[in-house]
Structure formats: C-alpha cells, structure tokens
Design a protein around this motif. Structure first.
Motif, PDB file in Angstrom:
ATOM      1  N   CYS A 149       0.856  -1.195   0.000  1.00 28.44           N
ATOM      2  CA  CYS A 149       0.000   0.000   0.000  1.00 28.44           C
ATOM      3  C   CYS A 149       0.891   1.242   0.000  1.00 28.44           C
ATOM      4  O   CYS A 149       1.584   1.513   0.986  1.00 28.44           O
ATOM      5  CB  CYS A 149      -0.900   0.005   1.231  1.00 28.44           C
ATOM      6  SG  CYS A 149      -1.928   1.483   1.389  1.00 28.44           S
ATOM      7  N   LEU A 184      -1.547   2.264 -10.951  1.00 29.87           N
ATOM      8  CA  LEU A 184      -2.374   3.350 -10.431  1.00 29.87           C
ATOM      9  C   LEU A 184      -2.540   4.532 -11.375  1.00 29.87           C
ATOM     10  O   LEU A 184      -3.524   5.269 -11.284  1.00 29.87           O
ATOM     11  CB  LEU A 184      -1.789   3.873  -9.105  1.00 29.87           C
ATOM     12  CG  LEU A 184      -2.030   3.034  -7.854  1.00 29.87           C
ATOM     13  CD1 LEU A 184      -1.430   3.727  -6.643  1.00 29.87           C
ATOM     14  CD2 LEU A 184      -3.514   2.809  -7.617  1.00 29.87           C
ATOM     15  N   ASN A 241      -5.372   4.704  -0.137  1.00 31.59           N
ATOM     16  CA  ASN A 241      -6.650   4.123  -0.552  1.00 31.59           C
ATOM     17  C   ASN A 241      -6.548   3.006  -1.573  1.00 31.59           C
ATOM     18  O   ASN A 241      -7.561   2.440  -1.970  1.00 31.59           O
ATOM     19  CB  ASN A 241      -7.567   5.215  -1.105  1.00 31.59           C
ATOM     20  CG  ASN A 241      -8.002   6.185  -0.026  1.00 31.59           C
ATOM     21  OD1 ASN A 241      -7.710   5.975   1.143  1.00 31.59           O
ATOM     22  ND2 ASN A 241      -8.661   7.249  -0.408  1.00 31.59           N
ATOM     23  N   LYS A 242      -5.338   2.706  -2.038  1.00 31.98           N
ATOM     24  CA  LYS A 242      -5.162   1.627  -3.006  1.00 31.98           C
ATOM     25  C   LYS A 242      -4.005   0.740  -2.567  1.00 31.98           C
ATOM     26  O   LYS A 242      -3.039   1.220  -1.966  1.00 31.98           O
ATOM     27  CB  LYS A 242      -4.854   2.172  -4.402  1.00 31.98           C
ATOM     28  CG  LYS A 242      -6.004   2.901  -5.080  1.00 31.98           C
ATOM     29  CD  LYS A 242      -6.944   1.937  -5.768  1.00 31.98           C
ATOM     30  CE  LYS A 242      -7.973   2.689  -6.624  1.00 31.98           C
ATOM     31  NZ  LYS A 242      -8.931   1.753  -7.230  1.00 31.98           N
ATOM     32  N   SER A 244      -1.654  -2.832  -4.012  1.00 27.50           N
ATOM     33  CA  SER A 244      -1.414  -3.899  -4.981  1.00 27.50           C
ATOM     34  C   SER A 244      -1.323  -5.219  -4.236  1.00 27.50           C
ATOM     35  O   SER A 244      -0.997  -5.262  -3.044  1.00 27.50           O
ATOM     36  CB  SER A 244      -0.117  -3.645  -5.758  1.00 27.50           C
ATOM     37  OG  SER A 244       1.004  -3.755  -4.902  1.00 27.50           O
ATOM     38  N   ILE A 258      -4.836  -4.743  -8.312  1.00 31.71           N
ATOM     39  CA  ILE A 258      -4.975  -3.522  -7.518  1.00 31.71           C
ATOM     40  C   ILE A 258      -6.375  -3.493  -6.921  1.00 31.71           C
ATOM     41  O   ILE A 258      -7.344  -3.867  -7.574  1.00 31.71           O
ATOM     42  CB  ILE A 258      -4.714  -2.257  -8.372  1.00 31.71           C
ATOM     43  CG1 ILE A 258      -4.494  -1.035  -7.505  1.00 31.71           C
ATOM     44  CG2 ILE A 258      -5.794  -2.030  -9.386  1.00 31.71           C
ATOM     45  CD1 ILE A 258      -3.108  -0.930  -6.951  1.00 31.71           C
ATOM     46  N   SER A 259      -6.472  -3.134  -5.670  1.00 30.20           N
ATOM     47  CA  SER A 259      -7.777  -3.038  -5.019  1.00 30.20           C
ATOM     48  C   SER A 259      -7.807  -1.770  -4.187  1.00 30.20           C
ATOM     49  O   SER A 259      -6.767  -1.177  -3.878  1.00 30.20           O
ATOM     50  CB  SER A 259      -8.035  -4.270  -4.134  1.00 30.20           C
ATOM     51  OG  SER A 259      -7.018  -4.409  -3.152  1.00 30.20           O
ATOM     52  N   GLY A 260      -9.007  -1.343  -3.827  1.00 34.54           N
ATOM     53  CA  GLY A 260      -9.137  -0.106  -3.065  1.00 34.54           C
ATOM     54  C   GLY A 260     -10.120  -0.231  -1.939  1.00 34.54           C
ATOM     55  O   GLY A 260     -10.918  -1.168  -1.887  1.00 34.54           O
ATOM     56  N   SER A 264     -11.695   4.695  -2.366  1.00 33.98           N
ATOM     57  CA  SER A 264     -10.655   4.651  -3.390  1.00 33.98           C
ATOM     58  C   SER A 264     -10.994   5.483  -4.614  1.00 33.98           C
ATOM     59  O   SER A 264     -10.119   5.864  -5.379  1.00 33.98           O
ATOM     60  CB  SER A 264     -10.378   3.203  -3.803  1.00 33.98           C
ATOM     61  OG  SER A 264     -11.547   2.604  -4.319  1.00 33.98           O
TER      62      SER A 264
END
Length: 671
Positions: A149, A184, A241-242, A244, A258-260, A264
């Motif tokens: 993060c 990103l 906020n994101k 990997s 990638i997630s948030g 996000s």
C-alpha cells in the motif's frame, strides 16, 4: 500409510521433469518457426518513473514479448497434452486443484521471457533452475500473498518499522514504484495525484502466509488497521486508498492486481503531510496492537457505536469538502457520547470527562464545545449552523475549531478502544460517565478502565499460539465427510493437506497415536475412492447395456444429431436442455427406486448427471418404441447393479469410512 513420499518425489524428479522439458523444447521449436514467419520480435511498452526533488520523469521502456507468438499454440502440442496428463496423475500435484494449463503456460512464459533473443534455443541450466523453482512451490505447504500500500504524502525518520508478523512500514523500492505507477496511473486522479505518486517514499507491506487449499483467515487484512493507528497517533494526513496484491507463487506472481477501500474513488486531496518521528515508534506499535485487538469486537452489538465512530473518522480523512469534514467529526463525537435528548449538555460533559487531563482541561473542552459568541462559536454551534443551512464563516475560528474537533475525536476514539477492550459497551460507559459526575467511587472505576498502560499490558500478555496444523487437517476432513455423505466424488486424487504433511515431514506435529489413526483413515479412504471410481464405471456400463438394448447405435446417433441441432439453434444451458434426471448415485446408494422422475417433455432423460455422458440418455421416442416405462427400466438397472459384489463392497466401505472420519474429527476437535 500407502502414500509413498519417495515414489511421489521420484515421479516429480523424473517423469514429470522430463515431460516438462519435452514440452518446453517443443514450445521453443514452434517459437523459432514463429519468429521466422513473423520477421520481427513483438514488443510491448512499460512505464518507468524517476522522481526528482522538483518533479519526476516518466519514460517508456521497450520489453520483448516472445511468448505472445506461441501463447495460443501450446495447447495443441502433443507434448503439452502428455505433460498435462502426467501432472494430474501425480498423487500430490493432481490433488492441488490447480489447472495444469496455468502451470505450463506460466512455465513456458517465464522461460521464454528470459531467453536470449539472438539464439532462441533451449538451455539446460536455465530449465533446471526454473523447474526447481516451480517444483519447490508446488511441494510447499504454504504460500505468501504480498500486499503493498503506497503512502502518498508520508515521511518518516524511520526507514523500516516492523509492526507484526509480515507487516511493516518501510521505504519503497524503485521496482515497486514502477509497478504501482503502472497500476495506479490509469485511474485519472489528475496531475497532483500523479506528482505525489511519483514522489512516494514509503509503503505498508503485508505478507500473508496461508496453507494451500485453505480459506483466508478472518481479519487477515491488516493494512487498514495500520492506517487507522497512524491517524489515531497524531494529526496529519496521507493517502492510502489503493493497494497492490500478488500471490508469490511462480505461476501467479506475474498477475499483480490492484484493489481499493471504500474511498478509493475519491479524488485525492491537494494537501497531504504526515511525519512519523523516531520517537513515535513505540507508541505506534501500541496503538496498532490495541486497534488490531478491538477489531475482534466488530460483530458485537454492544460496540456498534465505536465502529460507527471509526467509520466517521475514516471518512473525515478522505473528504475534501471542509464543512463535511467538520460534520464527520461531530458525528463521531455524538456517536460515542450523545443521547437523543439534551445533546449539547451531555456531549460536552461526557467528552470532557473522558479525554480531559485535569479539571482545567475539562473546563476548556466544555467551553470550546458550547461557546455561543459569534466570533468564537463553539463546536456545537458550528455543527448546528452547517446542519440547519446557516451561514458558516470559514475564518480562523472555524479552522481552530476544526483542529480541536480532530484532536478531541482522536483522543476520544483511543479512550473508547480502551473501554471496549475492558468489556464495557458504549451504553454501559455512558452510564458510568454520568454517575462519575456525582460519585468518586464510580469516577475511580472509570479512570481505571481508561488506563492505557494497564490495558496494553493486559492484552500484550494474552499472546495466542499460532494456529496448529491439525486445524487445517480438520477442515480437510470436514470436506471429505461431506463428500462421503453426498456420495458424489469421482476423483481419486484427494487428501491434499495430508499428503503435504507427509511430503514436508510434518508428521511429528501430531501425537503418535492420533497420527496412526489419521493414516489408518486415509489409507481406507484412498482405497474407497478407487473402489468408488471402479463402481461408478461399472454402473455406467450396466446403464449403457440396458439403453443399447432399447435403441441401436444408429438411433442414438440420429438423436445426437437432432439434439446438437437444437442446441445450436437455442443454446440452452445444461439445466434447461430438457428432461429430468435420475442420478447414477441412486444406483450406488441402494437397490430400490428413489424419486422416479416423470418424463414431461419430448427430449430425453438424464441418467448420469455427474458424468454427463451423452450415450446414457433415453428419449420419449425410445420408450414408445420399446413399450417400456422409465420405472421399468430403472428397476432393471437397480436389479443388475444389486447382483454385483463390488457395489456391496463399496457401500460397506463408505459406511466404515463415515464412522472412522466422524470419530477422528471429534478427537481433533477436543485437542
């Protein structure tokens, strides 16, 4: 135990290894031809970023993409088919539930991506090294997932701070910056975000170790807890906020995602600035520790106001509208300290009593919250003006009050975390606070509950032992028991966790007598699986024989032609294709008929839904021509199956295995 460790390893080191090499050599052969036909080697662009003190430089790097030439051709290779079959036949590899195409395509891609583009030839040393990497990963008991993060706007005097097993705050590496940049930069947050992303210096790293084929542990996502602890510790804001994530297995590590979090999609702020001093280290570790433990109370209704308040705190840090930020902090204070009546009075008194350091500080807090003078409006007056559509001047007093509200919120959240960990619900502590206003005894009890050091020490002593290996084995046994209950397994490659225990030499983890019982069950279960497969094949042949007495091969072929024509025209799903089913399992379970289906359409009857064999079908036309009913046909099949000794042996084996596994699960649960 019948599972032979040496036999499995020998198979992997020789038969499987040779099949991998033959597959790779064949792949390189078609690669050489494809390069000649294509003329040029395909390339793709990747972005690289280099931060500078006054900005950053983004460049495009060219990377060869040889694998693209053969990716769609490898599954047609005979060597691929043989290698895939060898993979599934191995007792350990075949029981992992991994698609062989994923392994083999990744293996080929890894080798080809590092190949010398001038020669494009097979190199034995390169193959040996890559095969060992894949073999070790396939034989490992656990695997890691890496979460990274980036912390935009975060600075520190500390290069690396370990907070928990596999969890730390540390400096970002150039490779990580480039990977995160590529993941990103596509989100279109604007120049300000891109500029700050390029200058990111720190990340939160979380490595989660997990046993293969087990579900992720509850509460394993600790990055949000670290973010909360940092914000709880001191003021200042940063963007986090994101994140990997990638699984550190050779065939999956290339697929970074990638997630948030909930915020996000919010546009990043133009103002970030958070500095972690070296002197903050110990306090942050404690704040993280308590924040992690309080997460265990999330499902308890007694503490719902605390977690609602944590949500408001999170929203405050991710909001750009200044008035909304103020309201989120006031909602936090009210969630913890307010009732439906006399809000201002109760709120100011409760907040001051909980977070005030002494009487002078408490009186100051009350005044800052209740002041009504126009030039010095208190927190509650500003809150009311915003909520009721009044005019709010964004002057020095407003920003001073906003700063106070953040400070009070941070202090109040910490106190309520201590309260909750000491097993007081939010409503309980409100009563305790109100009584403390008139009772010294109650006030003493309140201050004991709010003691930071004592609460931390109490929970620091409650260190839990790592989850024992038998817990994972128990999960596998439950899965096996379900399969035995349902009588629906037609795959002999089961028992993956038990096999991994043996391959990795972990039998000593278990009590000797218990391990003897475990191995006795698995020996019996593996024998049952073979018997089940043989029995199901036997029943299919009996069904096929009965059906072929009713219709000829030509008639079956004509039906298939008509059916395929119908599928082509209507594209029905399997469940909508027509007919009602009578599962093959019914023949394996017992001799008498069960739930005889009524044929109510003009297509066919499924007689073998587990295998979906197309030659095991009866149509209304077949029944009409033969003059027989479906019940009559099923009785004949049941009668033929009941005369087979193998079926009686299977039913007896299933019953014995169910008794053994039920007893084994009970013993493991008592440990």
């Amino acid at each position: 135990m019948e599972l032979k460790k040496d036999k499995i390893l020998d198979s992997i080191n020789f038969e499987v290894r040779n099949s991998f090499q033959q597959f790779l050599e064949a792949t390189i052969s078609i690669l050489q031809k494809s390069v000649k036909e294509n003329g040029d080697i395909p390339t793709r662009e990747i972005l690289k970023v280099t931060p500078y003190s006054k900005g950053y430089q983004e460049t495009k790097a060219i990377k060869y993409d040889l694998y693209h030439l053969v990716a769609h051709k490898i599954w047609d290779l005979e060597e691929y088919k043989k290698c895939s079959e060898m993979f599934y036949q191995n007792e350990l590899l075949g029981s992992q539930g991994i698609n062989s195409f994923v392994i083999l395509s990744s293996f080929a891609a890894d080798y080809i991506n590092d190949i010398d583009t001038k020669s494009i030839s097979f190199d034995q040393k390169s193959f040996d090294s890559l095969f060992e990497e894949y073999k070790n990963a396939l034989l490992s008991f656990t695997y890691e997932t890496l979460y990274i993060c980036p912390l935009l706007g975060f600075e520190s005097e500390v290069d690396r701070l370990i907070l928990d097993d596999g969890l730390m705050i540390r400096k970002i590496t150039p490779d990580e910056l480039n990977e995160i940049w590529n993941l990103l930069s596509i989100f279109g947050y604007g120049f300000n975000f891109i500029d700050k992303l390029a200058k990111t210096k720190y990340v939160i790293e979380h490595r989660v170790v997990q046993v293969k084929k087990t579900s992720p542990k509850t509460g394993s996502d600790l990055i949000p807890v670290v973010v909360f602890a940092l914000r709880l510790l001191k003021n200042g804001n940063f963007w986090a906020n994101k994140q990997s994530h990638k699984t550190l297995l050779p065939w999956e590590v290339k697929m970074a995602g990638i997630s948030g979090n909930s915020y996000s999609q919010n546009s990043p702020s133009s103002q970030y600035g958070y500095f972690l001093n070296k002197n903050d280290e110990d306090d942050l570790k404690k704040y993280y520790f308590l924040s992690k433990h309080v997460q265990n109370l999330r499902s308890n209704n007694k503490h719902k106001q605390l977690f609602r308040a944590i949500e408001w705190f999170d929203r405050y840090h991710n909001e750009s509208n200044i008035e909304h930020k103020f309201i989120f902090l006031m909602l936090l204070l009210e969630a913890l300290c307010s009732d439906a009546v006399e809000t201002q009075y109760r709120l100011s008194n409760r907040v001051s009593l909980i977070i005030g350091n002494d009487d002078k500080d408490r009186l100051f807090i009350i005044k800052s919250m209740t002041e009504k003078k126009e030039a010095e409006k208190g927190l509650y007056s500003i809150r009311s003006a915003i909520m009721h559509g009044g005019v709010v001047e964004l002057d020095a007093n407003f920003y001073n009050r906003l700063e106070q509200a953040e400070d009070y919120s941070r202090r109040l959240l910490l106190k309520f975390i201590l309260i909750s960990l000491n097993k007081y619900g939010t409503q309980d502590v409100r009563t305790l606070i109100d009584n403390s206003l008139v009772s010294e005894t109650t006030r003493k009890e309140l201050f004991e509950v709010l003691n930071f050091d004592e609460t931390y020490e109490k929970f620091n002593e409650e260190v839990k032992e790592p989850e024992p290996l038998y817990a994972f084995l128990k999960d596998e046994l439950y899965e096996i028991k379900t399969d035995l209950d349902r009588f629906t397994v037609y795959n002999t490659n089961k028992g993956f966790i038990c096999k991994l225990i043996i391959i990795n030499g972990l039998e000593g983890t278990f009590n000797e007598s218990l391990w003897d019982e475990i191995t006795e069950f698995y020996d019996s279960y593996f024998t049952y699986l073979i018997l089940l497969k043989e029995s199901s094949d036997l029943v299919r042949n009996i069904i096929r024989g009965v059906i072929h007495k009713i219709k000829t091969e030509e008639e079956a072929s004509e039906w298939m032609r008509k059916h395929l024509e119908k599928v082509k025209n209507s594209s029905p799903s399997l469940g909508d294709a027509g007919g009602k089913g009578y599962d093959l399992n019914n023949f394996l379970r017992k001799d008498n008929l069960k739930n005889v289906p009524e044929i109510d359409d003009d297509e066919y009857l499924f007689l073998d839904s587990p295998s979906n064999k197309w030659d095991l079908k009866i149509t209304l036309e077949d029944l009409s021509r033969s003059g027989r009913s479906i019940e009559d046909i099923l009785k004949e099949i049941h009668g033929l199956v009941s005369t087979e000794d193998m079926i009686s042996e299977l039913r007896k084996s299933r019953s014995e295995n169910l008794k053994m596994i039920s007893c084994l699960i009970k013993k493991i649960e008592k440990i």
